[in-house]
Design a protein around this motif. Structure first.
Motif, PDB file in Angstrom:
ATOM      1  N   GLU B  42       0.804  -1.222   0.000  1.00  0.00           N
ATOM      2  CA  GLU B  42       0.000   0.000   0.000  1.00  0.00           C
ATOM      3  C   GLU B  42       0.840   1.277   0.000  1.00  0.00           C
ATOM      4  OE1 GLU B  42      -3.460  -0.704   2.410  1.00  0.00           O
ATOM      5  OE2 GLU B  42      -3.720   1.460   2.587  1.00  0.00           O
ATOM      6  N   TYR B  45       2.377   1.791  -3.296  1.00  0.00           N
ATOM      7  CA  TYR B  45       1.353   2.193  -4.259  1.00  0.00           C
ATOM      8  C   TYR B  45       1.049   3.678  -4.110  1.00  0.00           C
ATOM      9  CZ  TYR B  45      -3.240   2.387  -6.524  1.00  0.00           C
ATOM     10  OH  TYR B  45      -4.305   2.729  -7.304  1.00  0.00           O
ATOM     11  N   SER B  46       0.845   4.081  -2.874  1.00  0.00           N
ATOM     12  CA  SER B  46       0.498   5.492  -2.641  1.00  0.00           C
ATOM     13  C   SER B  46       1.616   6.408  -3.120  1.00  0.00           C
ATOM     14  CB  SER B  46       0.242   5.742  -1.154  1.00  0.00           C
ATOM     15  OG  SER B  46      -0.821   4.951  -0.727  1.00  0.00           O
ATOM     16  N   TYR B  47       2.841   5.991  -2.853  1.00  0.00           N
ATOM     17  CA  TYR B  47       3.978   6.849  -3.193  1.00  0.00           C
ATOM     18  C   TYR B  47       4.172   6.946  -4.704  1.00  0.00           C
ATOM     19  CZ  TYR B  47       8.643   8.835  -3.211  1.00  0.00           C
ATOM     20  OH  TYR B  47       9.716   9.651  -3.437  1.00  0.00           O
ATOM     21  N   TYR B  48       4.033   5.828  -5.380  1.00  0.00           N
ATOM     22  CA  TYR B  48       4.356   5.808  -6.804  1.00  0.00           C
ATOM     23  C   TYR B  48       3.143   6.026  -7.710  1.00  0.00           C
ATOM     24  CZ  TYR B  48       9.175   4.482  -6.019  1.00  0.00           C
ATOM     25  OH  TYR B  48      10.485   4.500  -5.651  1.00  0.00           O
ATOM     26  N   LEU B  49       1.954   6.113  -7.118  1.00  0.00           N
ATOM     27  CA  LEU B  49       0.766   6.248  -7.961  1.00  0.00           C
ATOM     28  C   LEU B  49       0.869   7.456  -8.896  1.00  0.00           C
ATOM     29  CD1 LEU B  49      -2.080   5.492  -8.822  1.00  0.00           C
ATOM     30  CD2 LEU B  49      -2.958   6.759  -6.846  1.00  0.00           C
ATOM     31  N   SER B  50       1.146   8.620  -8.321  1.00  0.00           N
ATOM     32  CA  SER B  50       1.188   9.828  -9.155  1.00  0.00           C
ATOM     33  C   SER B  50       2.302   9.773 -10.192  1.00  0.00           C
ATOM     34  CB  SER B  50       1.334  11.078  -8.287  1.00  0.00           C
ATOM     35  OG  SER B  50       0.129  11.337  -7.638  1.00  0.00           O
ATOM     36  N   TYR B  53       1.309   7.320 -12.892  1.00  0.00           N
ATOM     37  CA  TYR B  53       0.173   7.821 -13.676  1.00  0.00           C
ATOM     38  C   TYR B  53       0.624   8.935 -14.626  1.00  0.00           C
ATOM     39  CZ  TYR B  53      -4.159  10.126 -14.935  1.00  0.00           C
ATOM     40  OH  TYR B  53      -5.173  10.711 -15.638  1.00  0.00           O
ATOM     41  N   ARG B  54       1.436   9.836 -14.091  1.00  0.00           N
ATOM     42  CA  ARG B  54       1.882  10.958 -14.936  1.00  0.00           C
ATOM     43  C   ARG B  54       2.650  10.449 -16.148  1.00  0.00           C
ATOM     44  NH1 ARG B  54       4.036  14.294  -9.841  1.00  0.00           N
ATOM     45  NH2 ARG B  54       2.101  15.315  -9.258  1.00  0.00           N
ATOM     46  N   THR B  70      -2.431   2.331 -15.408  1.00  0.00           N
ATOM     47  CA  THR B  70      -1.765   2.480 -14.113  1.00  0.00           C
ATOM     48  C   THR B  70      -2.129   1.316 -13.201  1.00  0.00           C
ATOM     49  OG1 THR B  70      -1.840   4.882 -14.326  1.00  0.00           O
ATOM     50  CG2 THR B  70      -1.493   4.002 -12.121  1.00  0.00           C
ATOM     51  N   PHE B  74       0.448  -1.654 -11.575  1.00  0.00           N
ATOM     52  CA  PHE B  74       0.624  -2.021 -10.169  1.00  0.00           C
ATOM     53  C   PHE B  74       0.245  -3.483  -9.924  1.00  0.00           C
ATOM     54  CE2 PHE B  74       0.765   2.589  -9.597  1.00  0.00           C
ATOM     55  CZ  PHE B  74       1.869   2.670  -8.766  1.00  0.00           C
ATOM     56  N   SER B  92      12.193   1.652  -7.987  1.00  0.00           N
ATOM     57  CA  SER B  92      11.543   2.620  -8.880  1.00  0.00           C
ATOM     58  C   SER B  92      11.825   2.281 -10.340  1.00  0.00           C
ATOM     59  CB  SER B  92      12.030   4.030  -8.558  1.00  0.00           C
ATOM     60  OG  SER B  92      13.444   4.058  -8.581  1.00  0.00           O
ATOM     61  N   SER B 165       8.125  11.743 -13.491  1.00  0.00           N
ATOM     62  CA  SER B 165       8.211  10.633 -12.563  1.00  0.00           C
ATOM     63  C   SER B 165       9.276  10.817 -11.509  1.00  0.00           C
ATOM     64  CB  SER B 165       8.482   9.340 -13.334  1.00  0.00           C
ATOM     65  OG  SER B 165       7.534   9.190 -14.358  1.00  0.00           O
ATOM     66  N   GLY B 166      10.127  11.799 -11.687  1.00  0.00           N
ATOM     67  CA  GLY B 166      11.110  12.093 -10.654  1.00  0.00           C
ATOM     68  C   GLY B 166      12.227  11.075 -10.538  1.00  0.00           C
TER      69      GLY B 166
END
Lengths: 792, 205
Positions: B42, B45-50, B53-54, B70, B74, B92, B165-166
């Protein structure tokens, strides 16, 4: 709100020392352009649960190695097609055989209820899934607690649900037991609605082995066996199992459900075999065998046949219970709606809507795909994602949500089939992710074609009195004046408010009885009462504990809302910093709300006189429980605002005004104060950075303190629950420096009495993501402060 | 019984600062935990979702398609997590490699001719600036968008992985299957090129 980290740091690899503001602006613009897109909210909120379900379907549920029996090999697909037709699959022999496998591997699905479907030995789909059980630490705690009992029971099993599902809160508690061949089975709870029948039980047997139900079935009054619902949740010593009642008493059309004449369900629960397994020869730390293997009085032969740890065998038993349970409503509809796509017709045959969940059956003119996706929009609600099972003739979709209230409006079901790589590519790559570029995959490109989507728009007739759920159980009413504490779980021995304190930063207030007990009440409506029960203040915080009680307060169906404020009538006002609450216990829900003690200087240094206002709350729709979704809903009974005048005794604090400045690499940091209270230690830091001439930035770049190390008399105190909050303050036009403030807190009441030399060391991380490199290469500092804190 | 916070029903947020001191290790811990227990996925998921998605949004024709993809990414990651070995490949990079493959695969399946529908029109409002500054910045961004549109797909992808994505250069290298040095060189050249073009446009503006 903190500004983003400086682009100079963030994109240091793309900038050189000669890069000026223009290059940084380019970085900022690129970032702005590339980060415009944000994932839709539902992806963050709903897809996470969908992801969990996907994990379950993929067989990724947590299984303890020590308890892992030999599982049939899974092909890792989303859904596995049974090798037999549904009708055949439900023949007695297959069910019996599959049940053996299914039950032997009854597992405590630590964060799921994944269990092989009795109709399909390979399937790990979980139709009729109940509300998602607890996960993570909470689950670990529950498991540990259950394990530590000599024999876990049904009650222990239920603790994994923070919100009890309807099949727990409704239905009928029983205490029927029978013993056969050394095993005693006790039926604890039964429930039935149009979707499923649930049976909760305890099972006790001889010491020395682990055991679970092996072969069991549920049959109606004519002896017809009911289809297993594919749901099971079990543990050695207890379990919950489910069955569908689509063919109950031959009423395949659900006519008695529709016309409301089905008031009770009468079934027979029969168990013919118990599966036993040997304890491991060397007990693992988390598994405590109750005695040595082979000591069971009546099963020595069976036990002796066990081949070794985790091998299993069956012990015959004859346990039969005739059960009668109230029927909790629901409805059955036959839309028989056909949709065409991909040269195929898919028909939505049947929809069952009930309090325990919603199921849909689809048939197809050709065999269905093994993997599919479906989305249901029921009225104006958010999209819902099902679990499911596929068979050659039909696909069954199962939604966990209670959609009874959504009947009468238009529902839209979109179903499509996919054979996409990654999910359905184990045909050539085993469990690995498909590398679609490989020649092997290229040869199989045909498999990537998808079918559909088939879209169905239909209306389920609204729920009538005939198929409404039964009235909610009468909420527990505590004896007036009595303090009711939880008897089990994390909050065992605590009231709801006590537990809210105990699980918060302000644990010490509960543990040490700090602050003052008060009883200030306000009736906020005819049926709800708010009562301030404890107040506390020190030099860092003002903390208020209150309860909400009254009709309808049960479980977690109340949430504080809005932002409470405190003011001293002298121009000082602060908004709440945070709040915490747990479920209601004994009809009372406790809330702890805290405020920074910012500027409340008591005239009498021993007490604060403050006005608390704007306490608000929301009771979610009666009968429902709070979820992250409902918490954000605006529906439900609004509560408040309520205000109180409080006189709060001030607990003495140890305050050190330090104003120590340390400059490293041209960056000046000041440790302004250290305030030690019975709750913990709070350090106030301020960082100064000179403004860049010609630059217009108003805020200091983000301040990443990493690591932060605290020691006392040379002893490292790392590991104490702690928190660092960073604030930036916009400078005035005259100020030549940008300022950032950090408040670092260590929550440990034992610190309050400690004496000696304190030392705080921290570095500033330049790029937290690159912290795997040596800290010194990726950070500046360290800044070190040594200080003492005088006695109060 | 779980404690709840008012804002998001989040559990008690106190953390051990020792853990905060090593986020990379913490991520590895999370990955290891998720390999044992999918629920532990979880936070990842929360950290990499954005970021995921981007990245996918830049490669998909619609928000819906990007959201679908997306989710698939996952799921695939979750399914493949037991096979993930952290040695030499950051999580990552591993995740974005899956995302990249998923995007390629989606395009193959759809036989789409739209390779990159990048840089959506809507821009964040720019706060704390006067209307004139806002207009200037909007104009600058429009120009930059045009510049990016002229870049090759490979180059846009590098920028997307860096800015949307950083990812760092080594991570990008692992995703696109090039050497770290090559990626760094390409990115540096790309930025220099953009800077030059940007300066001209900016000066024009």
């Amino acid at each position: 709100m903190m500004p983003e980290k400086s682009n100079r740091y963030k994109y240091a690899d793309l900038l050189d020392k000669n890069s000026g503001p223009e290059a940084e602006r380019l970085m900022a613009d690129l970032e702005k352009l590339f980060t415009t897109a944000e994932p839709p909210t539902y992806l963050a909120e709903l897809q996470l649960s969908s992801l969990r379900e996907g994990a379950e379907k993929l067989g990724l549920s947590k299984i303890e190695p020590a308890r892992l029996p030999q599982l049939p090999s899974s092909n890792g697909r989303f859904f596995s097609r049974p090798r037999f037709s549904l009708a055949k699959a439900l023949t007695l022999s297959l069910v019996a055989a599959a049940l053996v496998v299914a039950t032997v591997i009854i597992l405590l699905a630590l964060n799921s209820d994944a269990q092989p479907s009795p109709a399909n030995g390979n399937s790990i789909a979980t139709p009729n899934k109940p509300p998602t059980p607890a996960t993570g630490d909470k689950m670990d705690a529950i498991i540990a607690e259950c394990k530590n009992k000599a024999l876990p029971d049904y009650d222990c099993l239920l603790k994994m649900y923070s919100t009890p599902p309807v099949w727990v809160t409704q239905g009928r508690d029983l205490n029927l037991n029978q013993t056969s061949n050394g095993f005693t089975l006790t039926i604890r709870h039964v429930y039935a609605d149009a979707n499923a029948i649930f049976i909760g039980y305890d099972l006790k047997g001889p010491a020395g082995v682990r055991y679970s139900l092996g072969d069991f079935s549920l049959s109606d009054s004519s002896g017809q066996k009911l289809n297993p619902a594919g749901f099971g949740l079990g543990y050695e010593g207890a379990g919950i199992t489910g069955f569908n009642l689509d063919n109950l008493d031959g009423d395949t059309k659900g006519q008695r459900i529709q016309n409301g004449t089905l008031k009770e369900v009468k079934v027979r629960f029969g168990v013919s075999q118990i599966s036993i397994r040997e304890n491991p020869p060397t007990p693992t730390p988390d598994l405590k065998p109750t005695s040595t293997p082979g000591s069971g009085p009546k099963n020595a032969v069976a036990i002796a046949s066990l081949a070794g740890p985790n091998s299993f065998t069956m012990v015959p038993v004859a346990l039969n219970f005739d059960l009668t349970m109230p029927f909790n409503g629901g409805l059955v509809s036959f839309p028989a709606q056909a949709a065409n796509a991909s040269n195929r017709t898919v028909t939505l045959q049947k929809v069952i809507v009930a309090p325990s969940g919603t199921r849909m059956l689809l048939s197809s003119t050709d065999s269905t795909s093994m993997s599919f996706r479906a989305t249901l929009t029921a009225g104006s609600g958010p999209p819902l994602f099902p679990n499911g099972r596929t068979y050659p003739e039909q696909t069954e979709l199962s939604f966990t949500e209670n959609l009874m209230a959504k009947t009468g409006g238009e529902w839209v079901l979109t179903y499509s089939e996919e054979k996409q790589p990654g999910i359905d590519c184990s045909y050539n790559t085993g469990s690995k992710i498909c590398q679609v570029e490989t020649p092997e995959d290229a040869k199989n490109n045909a498999r990537y074609t998808s079918g559909g989507p088939w879209t169905f728009r239909f209306t389920i007739p609204p729920v009538t009195a005939a198929n409404s759920p039964l009235p909610a159980s009468v909420p527990f009413t505590p004896t007036p004046g009595a303090e009711v504490t939880a008897t089990s779980g994390k909050c065992a021995g605590y009231t709801s408010l006590g537990c809210a304190f105990w699980t918060s930063e302000f644990k010490a207030i509960q543990d040490k009885g700090l602050g003052q007990k008060v009883s200030l009440s306000a009736a906020v409506n005819p049926s709800l009462n708010l009562n301030i029960e404890r107040v506390y203040a020190d030099a860092n915080y003002v903390v208020v504990g209150y309860t909400v009680s009254g009709q309808g307060i049960t479980g977690l169906n109340f949430i504080p809302s809005g932002t409470a404020t405190l003011n001293d009538g002298k121009g000082n006002q602060v908004a709440e910093t945070g709040s915490q609450f747990v479920e209601a216990i004994g009809g009372k829900l406790g809330v702890v709300v805290w405020f920074k003690n910012a500027g409340f200087k008591p005239d009498n240094p021993k007490e604060l006189k403050l006005h608390l206002e704007d306490l608000r709350g929301q009771l979610v729709t009666p009968g429902s429980q709070l979820t992250p979704t409902t918490a954000k809903a605006s529906t439900g009974l609004q509560f408040g605002p309520v205000a109180f005048d409080l006189t709060i005794p001030v607990t003495a604090s140890r305050i050190a005004v330090l104003n120590q400045e340390v400059t490293v690499g041209g960056v000046k940091v000041k440790l302004e104060q250290a305030i030690l209270t019975p709750v913990g230690l709070k350090l106030y830091l301020r960082k100064y950075v000179a403004k860049t001439p010609g630059r217009t930035e108003a805020y200091l770049p983000n301040w990443n303190l990493n690591p932060i190390l605290l020691s006392l008399n040379g002893k490292d105190l790392t590991g104490i629950p702690s928190r660092a909050q960073i604030y930036n303050t916009p400078p005035s036009a005259q100020q030549q420096e940008l300022e950032g403030v950090a408040e670092i807190e260590f929550f440990d009441p034992s610190l309050f009495t400690q004496q000696g030399q304190w030392s705080l060391l921290f570095r500033e991380a330049l790029d937290p993501k690159a912290a795997s490199t040596p800290v010194s290469a990726n950070s500046t500092g360290p800044w070190t402060f040594n200080f003492t804190i005088p006695q109060s | 019984m779980e404690p709840y916070r008012k804002s998001q029903l989040q559990p008690f947020p106190l953390q051990n600062l020792a853990k905060e001191a090593a986020p990379a290790n913490e991520e590895l811990d999370l990955v290891q935990a998720a390999r044992r227990d999918p629920a532990a996925f979880e936070p990842l998921y929360s950290y990499y979702l954005s970021p995921v998605y981007r990245y996918l949004r830049l490669r998909c024709g619609s928000d819906e398609e990007a959201a679908d993809l997306t989710q698939q990414v996952f799921l695939r990651a979750l399914a493949a997590l037991p096979d993930y070995r952290p040695q030499g490949l950051p999580f990552s990079a591993w995740l974005f490699r899956i995302a990249r493959n998923a995007a390629i695969d989606a395009h193959r399946r759809q036989r789409s001719t739209v390779a990159w529908n990048f840089l959506p029109e809507a821009l964040h409002p720019i706060s704390s600036q006067d209307p004139e500054s806002m207009t200037l910045q909007q104009e600058r961004l429009e120009n930059l968008r045009d510049l990016l549109a002229k870049l090759s797909q490979d180059k846009r992808e590098l920028l997307a992985l860096r800015f949307a994505s950083g990812l760092t250069a080594p991570e990008i290298a692992a995703v696109v299957g090039k050497s770290e040095a090559a990626v760094k060189k390409q990115l540096t050249r790309l930025i220099a090129h953009l800077k030059e073009q940007y300066r001209e446009q900016f000066n024009d503006a």
